[in-house]
Design a protein around this motif. Structure first.
Motif, PDB file in Angstrom:
ATOM      1  N   TYR A  87       0.810  -1.230   0.000  1.00  0.00           N
ATOM      2  CA  TYR A  87       0.000   0.000   0.000  1.00  0.00           C
ATOM      3  C   TYR A  87       0.839   1.274   0.000  1.00  0.00           C
ATOM      4  O   TYR A  87       0.553   2.220  -0.747  1.00  0.00           O
ATOM      5  N   ALA A  88       1.862   1.344   0.838  1.00  0.00           N
ATOM      6  CA  ALA A  88       2.676   2.560   0.919  1.00  0.00           C
ATOM      7  C   ALA A  88       3.409   2.815  -0.394  1.00  0.00           C
ATOM      8  O   ALA A  88       3.485   3.965  -0.859  1.00  0.00           O
ATOM      9  N   ALA A  89       3.949   1.770  -1.003  1.00  0.00           N
ATOM     10  CA  ALA A  89       4.653   1.929  -2.282  1.00  0.00           C
ATOM     11  C   ALA A  89       3.695   2.355  -3.387  1.00  0.00           C
ATOM     12  O   ALA A  89       4.041   3.164  -4.254  1.00  0.00           O
ATOM     13  N   VAL A  90       2.466   1.834  -3.349  1.00  0.00           N
ATOM     14  CA  VAL A  90       1.466   2.218  -4.353  1.00  0.00           C
ATOM     15  C   VAL A  90       1.070   3.678  -4.143  1.00  0.00           C
ATOM     16  O   VAL A  90       0.969   4.447  -5.101  1.00  0.00           O
ATOM     17  N   ASP A  91       0.854   4.094  -2.901  1.00  0.00           N
ATOM     18  CA  ASP A  91       0.583   5.508  -2.610  1.00  0.00           C
ATOM     19  C   ASP A  91       1.698   6.385  -3.170  1.00  0.00           C
ATOM     20  O   ASP A  91       1.440   7.393  -3.843  1.00  0.00           O
ATOM     21  N   PRO A 112      -5.374   6.044   3.516  1.00  0.00           N
ATOM     22  CA  PRO A 112      -5.903   4.847   4.178  1.00  0.00           C
ATOM     23  C   PRO A 112      -7.262   4.376   3.657  1.00  0.00           C
ATOM     24  O   PRO A 112      -7.561   3.180   3.719  1.00  0.00           O
ATOM     25  N   ASP A 113      -8.089   5.274   3.144  1.00  0.00           N
ATOM     26  CA  ASP A 113      -9.383   4.836   2.611  1.00  0.00           C
ATOM     27  C   ASP A 113      -9.238   4.155   1.253  1.00  0.00           C
ATOM     28  O   ASP A 113      -9.969   3.213   0.931  1.00  0.00           O
ATOM     29  N   ALA A 114      -8.288   4.623   0.437  1.00  0.00           N
ATOM     30  CA  ALA A 114      -8.098   4.059  -0.902  1.00  0.00           C
ATOM     31  C   ALA A 114      -7.241   2.801  -0.888  1.00  0.00           C
ATOM     32  O   ALA A 114      -7.408   1.927  -1.746  1.00  0.00           O
ATOM     33  N   ALA A 115      -6.350   2.680   0.067  1.00  0.00           N
ATOM     34  CA  ALA A 115      -5.397   1.558   0.082  1.00  0.00           C
ATOM     35  C   ALA A 115      -6.070   0.184  -0.017  1.00  0.00           C
ATOM     36  O   ALA A 115      -5.638  -0.652  -0.815  1.00  0.00           O
ATOM     37  N   PRO A 116      -7.129  -0.087   0.740  1.00  0.00           N
ATOM     38  CA  PRO A 116      -7.746  -1.417   0.630  1.00  0.00           C
ATOM     39  C   PRO A 116      -8.429  -1.674  -0.717  1.00  0.00           C
ATOM     40  O   PRO A 116      -8.848  -2.797  -0.989  1.00  0.00           O
ATOM     41  N   LEU A 117      -8.540  -0.655  -1.541  1.00  0.00           N
ATOM     42  CA  LEU A 117      -9.188  -0.779  -2.850  1.00  0.00           C
ATOM     43  C   LEU A 117      -8.157  -0.992  -3.964  1.00  0.00           C
ATOM     44  O   LEU A 117      -8.427  -0.744  -5.137  1.00  0.00           O
ATOM     45  N   THR A 118      -6.981  -1.448  -3.587  1.00  0.00           N
ATOM     46  CA  THR A 118      -5.885  -1.669  -4.528  1.00  0.00           C
ATOM     47  C   THR A 118      -6.022  -3.029  -5.197  1.00  0.00           C
ATOM     48  O   THR A 118      -6.189  -4.047  -4.520  1.00  0.00           O
ATOM     49  N   ILE A 119      -5.944  -3.024  -6.508  1.00  0.00           N
ATOM     50  CA  ILE A 119      -5.949  -4.256  -7.296  1.00  0.00           C
ATOM     51  C   ILE A 119      -4.603  -4.391  -7.982  1.00  0.00           C
ATOM     52  O   ILE A 119      -4.133  -3.469  -8.648  1.00  0.00           O
TER      53      ILE A 119
END
Length: 126
Positions: A87-91, A112-119
Protein backbone atom coordinates in the motif's frame (compact mmCIF):
# COMPACT_ATOMS: atom_id res chain seq x y z
CA UNK A 1 1.69 -18.21 -13.80
CA UNK A 2 2.66 -15.62 -16.41
CA UNK A 3 4.80 -12.64 -15.47
CA UNK A 4 5.19 -9.15 -16.86
CA UNK A 5 8.15 -8.68 -19.17
CA UNK A 6 10.48 -5.77 -18.50
CA UNK A 7 9.12 -4.08 -21.64
CA UNK A 8 5.49 -4.50 -20.52
CA UNK A 9 6.25 -3.17 -17.03
CA UNK A 10 8.01 -0.16 -18.50
CA UNK A 11 5.37 0.67 -21.11
CA UNK A 12 2.27 0.07 -18.98
CA UNK A 13 3.85 1.55 -15.87
CA UNK A 14 4.79 4.76 -17.65
CA UNK A 15 1.50 5.13 -19.55
CA UNK A 16 -0.54 8.11 -18.41
CA UNK A 17 -3.76 6.10 -18.47
CA UNK A 18 -4.87 2.52 -18.73
CA UNK A 19 -7.99 1.05 -20.30
CA UNK A 20 -9.49 -1.82 -18.31
CA UNK A 21 -12.29 -4.21 -19.22
CA UNK A 22 -13.59 -6.83 -16.81
CA UNK A 23 -14.89 -10.16 -18.01
CA UNK A 24 -18.59 -10.99 -17.97
CA UNK A 25 -19.79 -14.40 -16.71
CA UNK A 26 -20.15 -15.54 -20.34
CA UNK A 27 -16.47 -14.77 -21.02
CA UNK A 28 -17.01 -11.63 -23.10
CA UNK A 29 -15.43 -8.34 -22.10
CA UNK A 30 -17.33 -5.37 -20.77
CA UNK A 31 -16.59 -1.99 -22.37
CA UNK A 32 -13.21 -0.52 -21.48
CA UNK A 33 -13.03 2.22 -18.90
CA UNK A 34 -10.08 4.59 -18.50
CA UNK A 35 -8.14 5.00 -15.26
CA UNK A 36 -4.74 5.70 -13.79
CA UNK A 37 -2.18 2.92 -13.39
CA UNK A 38 1.03 2.79 -11.37
CA UNK A 39 4.04 0.55 -11.14
CA UNK A 40 5.55 -0.34 -7.78
CA UNK A 41 8.50 -2.67 -8.07
CA UNK A 42 7.70 -5.40 -10.57
CA UNK A 43 3.93 -5.07 -10.19
CA UNK A 44 1.21 -2.92 -11.75
CA UNK A 45 -1.69 -1.56 -9.73
CA UNK A 46 -4.98 0.25 -10.11
CA UNK A 47 -7.24 1.64 -7.39
CA UNK A 48 -10.88 2.48 -7.16
CA UNK A 49 -11.41 6.19 -6.85
CA UNK A 50 -14.49 7.17 -4.87
CA UNK A 51 -14.84 4.00 -2.85
CA UNK A 52 -15.70 0.32 -2.99
CA UNK A 53 -19.02 0.83 -4.78
CA UNK A 54 -17.45 2.21 -7.95
CA UNK A 55 -19.09 0.01 -10.66
CA UNK A 56 -15.89 -0.97 -12.48
CA UNK A 57 -14.34 -2.06 -9.17
CA UNK A 58 -17.35 -4.14 -8.18
CA UNK A 59 -17.33 -5.87 -11.58
CA UNK A 60 -13.57 -6.44 -11.56
CA UNK A 61 -13.68 -7.96 -8.09
CA UNK A 62 -16.61 -10.19 -9.06
CA UNK A 63 -15.07 -11.42 -12.31
CA UNK A 64 -11.46 -11.65 -11.22
CA UNK A 65 -10.29 -11.34 -14.81
CA UNK A 66 -10.27 -9.02 -17.78
CA UNK A 67 -8.00 -7.21 -20.20
CA UNK A 68 -5.92 -4.06 -20.08
CA UNK A 69 -4.56 -1.71 -22.73
CA UNK A 70 -1.84 0.85 -22.06
CA UNK A 71 1.41 2.03 -23.58
CA UNK A 72 0.86 -0.03 -26.72
CA UNK A 73 0.42 -3.22 -24.67
CA UNK A 74 -2.78 -5.27 -24.58
CA UNK A 75 -2.85 -8.14 -22.10
CA UNK A 76 -5.32 -10.46 -20.40
CA UNK A 77 -5.04 -10.12 -16.63
CA UNK A 78 -6.27 -11.42 -13.31
CA UNK A 79 -7.44 -8.83 -10.79
CA UNK A 80 -5.66 -9.89 -7.61
CA UNK A 81 -5.87 -8.67 -4.04
CA UNK A 82 -2.90 -6.46 -3.31
CA UNK A 83 -0.82 -7.28 -0.28
CA UNK A 84 -1.20 -4.66 2.46
CA UNK A 85 2.61 -4.41 2.49
CA UNK A 86 2.38 -2.82 -0.99
CA UNK A 87 0.00 0.00 0.00
CA UNK A 88 2.68 2.56 0.92
CA UNK A 89 4.65 1.93 -2.28
CA UNK A 90 1.47 2.22 -4.35
CA UNK A 91 0.58 5.51 -2.61
CA UNK A 92 4.09 6.81 -3.34
CA UNK A 93 3.82 5.74 -6.98
CA UNK A 94 0.50 7.56 -7.39
CA UNK A 95 1.93 10.71 -5.81
CA UNK A 96 5.09 10.59 -7.95
CA UNK A 97 3.18 10.07 -11.17
CA UNK A 98 0.00 12.13 -10.71
CA UNK A 99 0.51 14.82 -8.05
CA UNK A 100 0.53 17.46 -10.78
CA UNK A 101 -3.27 17.02 -10.91
CA UNK A 102 -3.58 18.33 -7.36
CA UNK A 103 -4.40 16.86 -3.97
CA UNK A 104 -8.16 16.76 -4.46
CA UNK A 105 -8.02 14.28 -7.33
CA UNK A 106 -4.91 12.35 -6.22
CA UNK A 107 -6.50 12.03 -2.79
CA UNK A 108 -9.22 9.83 -4.30
CA UNK A 109 -6.65 7.08 -4.95
CA UNK A 110 -4.23 7.55 -2.05
CA UNK A 111 -4.34 7.25 1.70
CA UNK A 112 -5.90 4.85 4.18
CA UNK A 113 -9.38 4.84 2.61
CA UNK A 114 -8.10 4.06 -0.90
CA UNK A 115 -5.40 1.56 0.08
CA UNK A 116 -7.75 -1.42 0.63
CA UNK A 117 -9.19 -0.78 -2.85
CA UNK A 118 -5.89 -1.67 -4.53
CA UNK A 119 -5.95 -4.26 -7.30
CA UNK A 120 -2.75 -5.87 -8.50
CA UNK A 121 -2.82 -6.62 -12.21
CA UNK A 122 -1.44 -10.11 -12.83
CA UNK A 123 -0.81 -11.19 -16.42
CA UNK A 124 -2.53 -14.36 -17.48
CA UNK A 125 -1.99 -16.71 -20.34
CA UNK A 126 -4.66 -16.64 -23.00
Amino acid sequence: MAEWTADELSKVGSAEKLKLASMRPDGTLRPYITMWVVRAGDDLYVRSAYGPDNPWYVRAKASGAGRIRAGGIERDVHFAEADAASYAAVDAAYHAKYDRYGPRIVGTVTGPDAAPLTIRLVPRDA
